[in-house]
Design a protein around this motif. Structure first.
Motif, PDB file in Angstrom:
ATOM      1  N   VAL A  73       0.841  -1.203   0.000  1.00  0.00           N
ATOM      2  CA  VAL A  73       0.000   0.000   0.000  1.00  0.00           C
ATOM      3  C   VAL A  73       0.872   1.248   0.000  1.00  0.00           C
ATOM      4  O   VAL A  73       0.638   2.186  -0.766  1.00  0.00           O
ATOM      5  CB  VAL A  73      -0.948  -0.019   1.224  1.00  0.00           C
ATOM      6  N   GLY A  74       1.879   1.264   0.851  1.00  0.00           N
ATOM      7  CA  GLY A  74       2.751   2.434   0.950  1.00  0.00           C
ATOM      8  C   GLY A  74       3.508   2.712  -0.330  1.00  0.00           C
ATOM      9  O   GLY A  74       3.565   3.861  -0.796  1.00  0.00           O
ATOM     10  N   ILE A  75       4.073   1.694  -0.924  1.00  0.00           N
ATOM     11  CA  ILE A  75       4.827   1.869  -2.176  1.00  0.00           C
ATOM     12  C   ILE A  75       3.896   2.299  -3.301  1.00  0.00           C
ATOM     13  O   ILE A  75       4.193   3.240  -4.033  1.00  0.00           O
ATOM     14  CB  ILE A  75       5.601   0.579  -2.530  1.00  0.00           C
ATOM     15  N   GLY A  76       2.761   1.610  -3.442  1.00  0.00           N
ATOM     16  CA  GLY A  76       1.803   1.976  -4.489  1.00  0.00           C
ATOM     17  C   GLY A  76       1.314   3.405  -4.349  1.00  0.00           C
ATOM     18  O   GLY A  76       1.165   4.135  -5.333  1.00  0.00           O
ATOM     19  N   THR A  77       1.066   3.821  -3.118  1.00  0.00           N
ATOM     20  CA  THR A  77       0.594   5.181  -2.865  1.00  0.00           C
ATOM     21  C   THR A  77       1.687   6.199  -3.143  1.00  0.00           C
ATOM     22  O   THR A  77       1.447   7.231  -3.777  1.00  0.00           O
ATOM     23  CB  THR A  77       0.103   5.301  -1.401  1.00  0.00           C
ATOM     24  N   ARG A 126      -5.530   4.010  -6.717  1.00  0.00           N
ATOM     25  CA  ARG A 126      -6.845   3.795  -6.096  1.00  0.00           C
ATOM     26  C   ARG A 126      -6.903   2.440  -5.396  1.00  0.00           C
ATOM     27  O   ARG A 126      -7.457   2.314  -4.306  1.00  0.00           O
ATOM     28  CB  ARG A 126      -7.958   3.890  -7.139  1.00  0.00           C
ATOM     29  N   LEU A 127      -6.341   1.433  -6.017  1.00  0.00           N
ATOM     30  CA  LEU A 127      -6.297   0.100  -5.409  1.00  0.00           C
ATOM     31  C   LEU A 127      -5.440   0.122  -4.143  1.00  0.00           C
ATOM     32  O   LEU A 127      -5.816  -0.456  -3.121  1.00  0.00           O
ATOM     33  CB  LEU A 127      -5.765  -0.926  -6.411  1.00  0.00           C
ATOM     34  N   ALA A 128      -4.300   0.795  -4.206  1.00  0.00           N
ATOM     35  CA  ALA A 128      -3.436   0.918  -3.027  1.00  0.00           C
ATOM     36  C   ALA A 128      -4.179   1.650  -1.905  1.00  0.00           C
ATOM     37  O   ALA A 128      -4.131   1.226  -0.738  1.00  0.00           O
ATOM     38  CB  ALA A 128      -2.144   1.656  -3.382  1.00  0.00           C
ATOM     39  N   ALA A 129      -4.871   2.724  -2.249  1.00  0.00           N
ATOM     40  CA  ALA A 129      -5.623   3.472  -1.233  1.00  0.00           C
ATOM     41  C   ALA A 129      -6.750   2.625  -0.642  1.00  0.00           C
ATOM     42  O   ALA A 129      -7.005   2.679   0.563  1.00  0.00           O
ATOM     43  CB  ALA A 129      -6.176   4.762  -1.837  1.00  0.00           C
ATOM     44  N   GLY A 159      -5.152   0.416   1.807  1.00  0.00           N
ATOM     45  CA  GLY A 159      -4.849   1.165   3.026  1.00  0.00           C
ATOM     46  C   GLY A 159      -6.094   1.407   3.858  1.00  0.00           C
ATOM     47  O   GLY A 159      -6.071   1.292   5.089  1.00  0.00           O
ATOM     48  N   ALA A 160      -7.195   1.730   3.174  1.00  0.00           N
ATOM     49  CA  ALA A 160      -8.456   1.949   3.887  1.00  0.00           C
ATOM     50  C   ALA A 160      -8.925   0.664   4.570  1.00  0.00           C
ATOM     51  O   ALA A 160      -9.385   0.695   5.721  1.00  0.00           O
ATOM     52  CB  ALA A 160      -9.525   2.469   2.928  1.00  0.00           C
ATOM     53  N   LEU A 161      -8.788  -0.463   3.895  1.00  0.00           N
ATOM     54  CA  LEU A 161      -9.212  -1.738   4.482  1.00  0.00           C
ATOM     55  C   LEU A 161      -8.326  -2.147   5.659  1.00  0.00           C
ATOM     56  O   LEU A 161      -8.827  -2.668   6.666  1.00  0.00           O
ATOM     57  CB  LEU A 161      -9.254  -2.831   3.420  1.00  0.00           C
ATOM     58  N   ILE A 162      -7.030  -1.910   5.552  1.00  0.00           N
ATOM     59  CA  ILE A 162      -6.130  -2.187   6.679  1.00  0.00           C
ATOM     60  C   ILE A 162      -6.518  -1.302   7.863  1.00  0.00           C
ATOM     61  O   ILE A 162      -6.650  -1.774   8.995  1.00  0.00           O
ATOM     62  CB  ILE A 162      -4.652  -1.981   6.290  1.00  0.00           C
ATOM     63  N   SER A 163      -6.713  -0.017   7.595  1.00  0.00           N
ATOM     64  CA  SER A 163      -7.082   0.912   8.670  1.00  0.00           C
ATOM     65  C   SER A 163      -8.428   0.543   9.285  1.00  0.00           C
ATOM     66  O   SER A 163      -8.597   0.599  10.509  1.00  0.00           O
ATOM     67  CB  SER A 163      -7.112   2.351   8.141  1.00  0.00           C
ATOM     68  N   LEU A 164      -9.383   0.161   8.436  1.00  0.00           N
ATOM     69  CA  LEU A 164     -10.695  -0.255   8.938  1.00  0.00           C
ATOM     70  C   LEU A 164     -10.568  -1.483   9.832  1.00  0.00           C
ATOM     71  O   LEU A 164     -11.142  -1.537  10.925  1.00  0.00           O
ATOM     72  CB  LEU A 164     -11.649  -0.536   7.778  1.00  0.00           C
ATOM     73  N   SER A 165      -9.801  -2.469   9.385  1.00  0.00           N
ATOM     74  CA  SER A 165      -9.668  -3.688  10.187  1.00  0.00           C
ATOM     75  C   SER A 165      -8.965  -3.405  11.512  1.00  0.00           C
ATOM     76  O   SER A 165      -9.343  -3.956  12.553  1.00  0.00           O
ATOM     77  CB  SER A 165      -8.950  -4.794   9.407  1.00  0.00           C
ATOM     78  N   PRO A 182     -10.188  10.092   0.315  1.00  0.00           N
ATOM     79  CA  PRO A 182      -9.980  10.962  -0.854  1.00  0.00           C
ATOM     80  C   PRO A 182      -9.086  10.329  -1.924  1.00  0.00           C
ATOM     81  O   PRO A 182      -9.296  10.527  -3.119  1.00  0.00           O
ATOM     82  CB  PRO A 182      -9.320  12.220  -0.270  1.00  0.00           C
ATOM     83  N   LEU A 183      -8.115   9.526  -1.491  1.00  0.00           N
ATOM     84  CA  LEU A 183      -7.240   8.860  -2.454  1.00  0.00           C
ATOM     85  C   LEU A 183      -7.945   7.696  -3.143  1.00  0.00           C
ATOM     86  O   LEU A 183      -7.649   7.397  -4.298  1.00  0.00           O
ATOM     87  CB  LEU A 183      -5.956   8.391  -1.773  1.00  0.00           C
ATOM     88  N   VAL A 184      -8.873   7.048  -2.449  1.00  0.00           N
ATOM     89  CA  VAL A 184      -9.689   6.011  -3.087  1.00  0.00           C
ATOM     90  C   VAL A 184     -10.508   6.658  -4.203  1.00  0.00           C
ATOM     91  O   VAL A 184     -10.620   6.119  -5.315  1.00  0.00           O
ATOM     92  CB  VAL A 184     -10.617   5.303  -2.070  1.00  0.00           C
TER      93      VAL A 184
END
Length: 176
Positions: free
Chosen positions: A100-104, A111-114, A117-123, A149-151
């Motif tokens: 996620v970090g590298i892709g972002t 968008r996929l990386a974001a 990241g959103a799913l990791i943060s949600l979990s 916003p990045l998604v």
């Protein structure tokens, strides 16, 4: 020109004098991309290089951390799944954060990386930081909101995605 009124060509808000605003708007998500990208790369590397973290049990281990949050998690079943193989879960989170970090950061499949990241943060919010009281003491919810916003927008500027789009447009004669 009438008294007190500007024509379109004279108003600094209605003509090309807005250039700096347009430029700022185009680059508005870049600081967020850099922050989240660097932070998630760091988080992934920190987990991978912490010998205590990648263990089933012991001080600072992923196993002990997950056992400690099980009763306070919003979805204890998620913690149970992680506890089935805590070290594997730790590696999955760490490598997920790196990807996620590298892709972002480089803006590749942004968008996929974001979304990742959103799913990791949600979990993590639903498990590790759910019991934070008041809720704003837990940072995972704030990270989840920062990813959104990045998604939605991806990485339209200074990214590999933008370079690939420009290359496709050039090859197809400006279409798409």
């Amino acid at each position: 020109m009438t008294h007190g009124m500007h024509t379109d060509t004279q108003s600094p808000y209605l003509n090309g004098n807005r250039g700096w605003r347009d430029t700022a708007a185009h680059y508005a998500l870049l600081p967020l991309r850099v922050f989240l990208g660097v932070t998630f790369i760091y988080a992934g590397l920190d987990k991978l290089t912490d010998s205590a973290f990648m263990k089933d049990s012991g001080a600072g281990s992923i196993g002990d951390m997950m056992r400690a949050v099980k009763d306070s998690a919003a979805i204890p079943a998620m913690v149970d799944m992680a506890l089935d193989a805590p070290v594997a879960f730790g590696y999955a989170i760490a490598f997920g954060e790196l990807a996620v970090g590298i892709g972002t950061l480089i803006g590749l499949f942004a968008r996929l990386a974001a979304l990742g990241g959103a799913l990791i943060s949600l979990s993590l919010w639903l498990t590790v930081s759910w019991a934070s009281d008041p809720y704003y003491y837990g940072n995972d919810l704030a990270y989840l909101m920062a990813w959104l916003p990045l998604v939605l927008a991806g990485a339209p500027m200074l990214s590999l995605d933008a370079a690939l789009r420009a290359r496709r447009r050039q090859r197809t004669g400006g279409y798409r």
